[in-house]
Motif scaffolding. Structure first.
Motif, PDB file in Angstrom:
ATOM      1  N   TYR A 185     -76.068 -15.180 -47.618  1.00 29.16           N
ATOM      2  CA  TYR A 185     -76.489 -15.090 -49.019  1.00 29.16           C
ATOM      3  C   TYR A 185     -75.555 -15.850 -49.955  1.00 29.16           C
ATOM      4  O   TYR A 185     -75.980 -16.335 -51.001  1.00 29.16           O
ATOM      5  N   TYR A 186     -74.269 -16.014 -49.552  1.00 28.23           N
ATOM      6  CA  TYR A 186     -73.363 -16.833 -50.384  1.00 28.23           C
ATOM      7  C   TYR A 186     -73.798 -18.295 -50.307  1.00 28.23           C
ATOM      8  O   TYR A 186     -73.737 -19.022 -51.298  1.00 28.23           O
ATOM      9  N   TYR A 235     -65.958  -8.156 -43.814  1.00 33.07           N
ATOM     10  CA  TYR A 235     -66.943  -8.992 -43.099  1.00 33.07           C
ATOM     11  C   TYR A 235     -66.326  -9.608 -41.838  1.00 33.07           C
ATOM     12  O   TYR A 235     -66.970  -9.679 -40.788  1.00 33.07           O
TER      13      TYR A 235
HETATM   14 FE    FE Z   1     -70.580 -10.066 -50.152  1.00 29.86          FE
END
Ligand code: FE
Length: 358
Positions: free
Chosen positions: A245-246, A189
Motif C-alpha cells: 500500500y505504500y 512489519y
Molecule cells: Fe503501515
C-alpha cells in the motif's frame, strides 16, 4: 406470541360495541400491552447501542465506514485512534471498566499480542469464519484479519531486470552487494517477515539470510517504506522490501516514479502477507452489536472499502480488490497462519539484533 398474550389480557377483548370499554380501561389495557411487550421482548433495544472502538488504523480509514454503518443500522460508533502499544496498555489498565467494545490494529504481531495479554475474547461466528480464511485469523477466533498487505520486493526497472529477482532469501546473495535498501528492524512489519522466515527456514538459515541482507545494504536502514522507495528511485540503491500500500500511495502521488513490484518466492513459500484486523474486547459492554459490526466489515461493500481505502487486499476472497491494486498482478501468498508473526516475534527481534540489522 405477543398477540396471543395481549388478546388474553385485553380488558375489551371480544366486545366491539361502542362504549363497552371505558377510556381508563383502554389506557390500562394499553399500558399492560406495553409492559407485556417489554417482558416478552426484553432483548429488543428501544434505542440502538453505541459502540466504542479503539483503533490503530487512522481516522481517515475508518470514519467513512463507521458513518455508513451508523446510517444503515442507527448504531453510533465512537472511536479513539493511537498506536497499538498505548491502546493495549490502556485496555490492560482499564480492565473490566473499559468502555471499548472493539480493538482494531495493524499487523498480526500486534493482534497476537493483544490476544496474548488477555484483552480480547473469542467469538463464535459462522459469518466470520466463513468470510475470513483460516490463515488470516486467530485459531481461537479472538481476532480476524480484515485487510491484507503484502510485504514484497520493490526495484528500479532501470537497473534491475525482473528475471534477476527470485526470493527474499536471494537478496542476501553477493550480487546485491551495496544495492539493497531496508527499513529499520524496529518496525513490526520486518519483525513479522523474519518471524515467518524463522517458521519456514529455521533459525540457522534465517540468520544467514539476515546477515547477508545486512552485508548488502547500500545505506543505513530507513525509518519508513516511502523513504526507502524514494532512495531506490533516486539511485541510492536498486532493490528493497516494502508493503504494497505504500507503493500504491507513492504511485498515486508520483505516477511517473520509476519503481516496480516483484512477487518473490512464487515457487516456494509465497509472498509474505500480513493483516490489519480486529477483535472483540474481553469486557465489551455491547458484545452482540460489536460482533455484528465485525461481521459487517468482513463482507460485501464494507469489506471492499476497508481494503480499498488503504490500497490493501480484501481478506475475504469473495471480494475483489481495487482496480489500482489488481493492476499490480496476482501472486501466490504465504498461507502459514499469520499468528506466527506474533508467536516468533521476540525470537525474530533477537536474531536481527545478533545479525547486526538495526
Ligand atoms: Fe503501515
Amino acid at each position: 406470541m405477543f398477540r396471543k398474550l395481549t388478546g388474553r389480557f385485553s380488558a375489551c377483548s371480544g366486545d366491539n360495541r361502542p362504549g363497552s370499554c371505558s377510556p381508563l380501561i383502554v389506557l390500562r389495557s394499553m399500558a399492560l400491552s406495553a409492559l407485556l411487550f417489554m417482558l416478552v421482548f426484553p432483548a429488543v433495544p428501544i434505542h440502538a447501542a453505541e459502540l466504542i472502538v479503539y483503533s490503530e488504523r487512522n481516522e481517515s480509514l475508518i470514519k467513512p465506514l463507521f458513518d455508513a454503518y451508523t446510517q444503515e443500522t442507527g448504531v453510533d460508533i465512537r472511536f479513539i485512534t493511537d498506536q497499538a502499544g498505548p491502546l493495549l496498555e490502556r485496555l490492560k489498565a482499564e480492565g473490566e471498566n473499559t468502555p471499548a467494545d472493539l480493538l482494531i490494529t495493524v499487523d498480526a504481531g500486534n493482534l497476537w499480542l493483544a490476544a496474548q495479554v488477555g484483552v480480547l475474547s473469542s467469538v463464535a461466528s459462522e459469518v466470520l469464519t466463513t468470510n475470513i480464511p483460516a490463515h488470516l485469523r486467530d485459531p481461537d477466533n479472538r481476532w480476524f484479519g480484515l485487510s491484507v498487505r503484502a510485504r514484497t520486493i520493490v526495484y528500479s526497472p532501470d537497473r534491475v531486470r525482473p528475471g534477476e529477482l527470485t526470493t527474499y532469501e536471494d537478496l542476501a546473495s553477493p550480487k546485491w552487494k551495496g544495492r539493497l535498501c531496508l527499513r529499520t528492524s524496529k518496525k513490526v512489519y520486518n519483525q513479522s517477515l523474519v518471524a515467518m522466515m524463522l517458521e519456514r527456514l529455521g533459525p540457522k538459515e534465517t540468520e544467514q539470510v539476515v546477515r547477508g541482507w545486512v552485508r548488502n545494504l547500500a545505506t543505513t536502514p530507513f525509518s519508513n517504506d516511502t523513504m526507502l522507495m524514494e532512495a531506490i528511485a533516486a539511485g541510492q540503491c536498486d532493490v528493497g522490501i516494502v508493503n504494497t500500500y505504500y507503493f500504491g500511495r507513492l504511485q498515486r502521488e508520483k505516477p511517473d516514479i520509476k519503481l516496480s513490484l516483484f512477487w518473490p518466492n512464487q515457487n516456494s513459500s509465497g509472498v509474505h502477507v500480513n493483516v490489519s484486523g480486529a477483535g472483540i474486547t474481553r469486557y465489551a459492554k455491547h458484545r452482540t452489536e460489536a460482533v455484528r459490526l465485525l461481521e459487517w466489515l468482513s463482507a460485501g461493500e464494507a469489506q471492499g472499502a476497508f481494503a480499498d481505502m488503504n490500497l490493501e487486499y480484501p481478506a475475504n476472497p469473495q471480494v475483489q480488490p481495487d482496480p489500482a491494486v489488481a493492476a499490480w498482478g496476482s501472486f501466490t501468498p504465504d498461507t502459514i497462519n499469520v499468528t506466527v508473526a506474533g508467536r516468533r516475534q521476540a525470537e525474530a527481534v533477537m536474531l536481527m539484533d545478533r545479525a547486526g540489522y538495526r
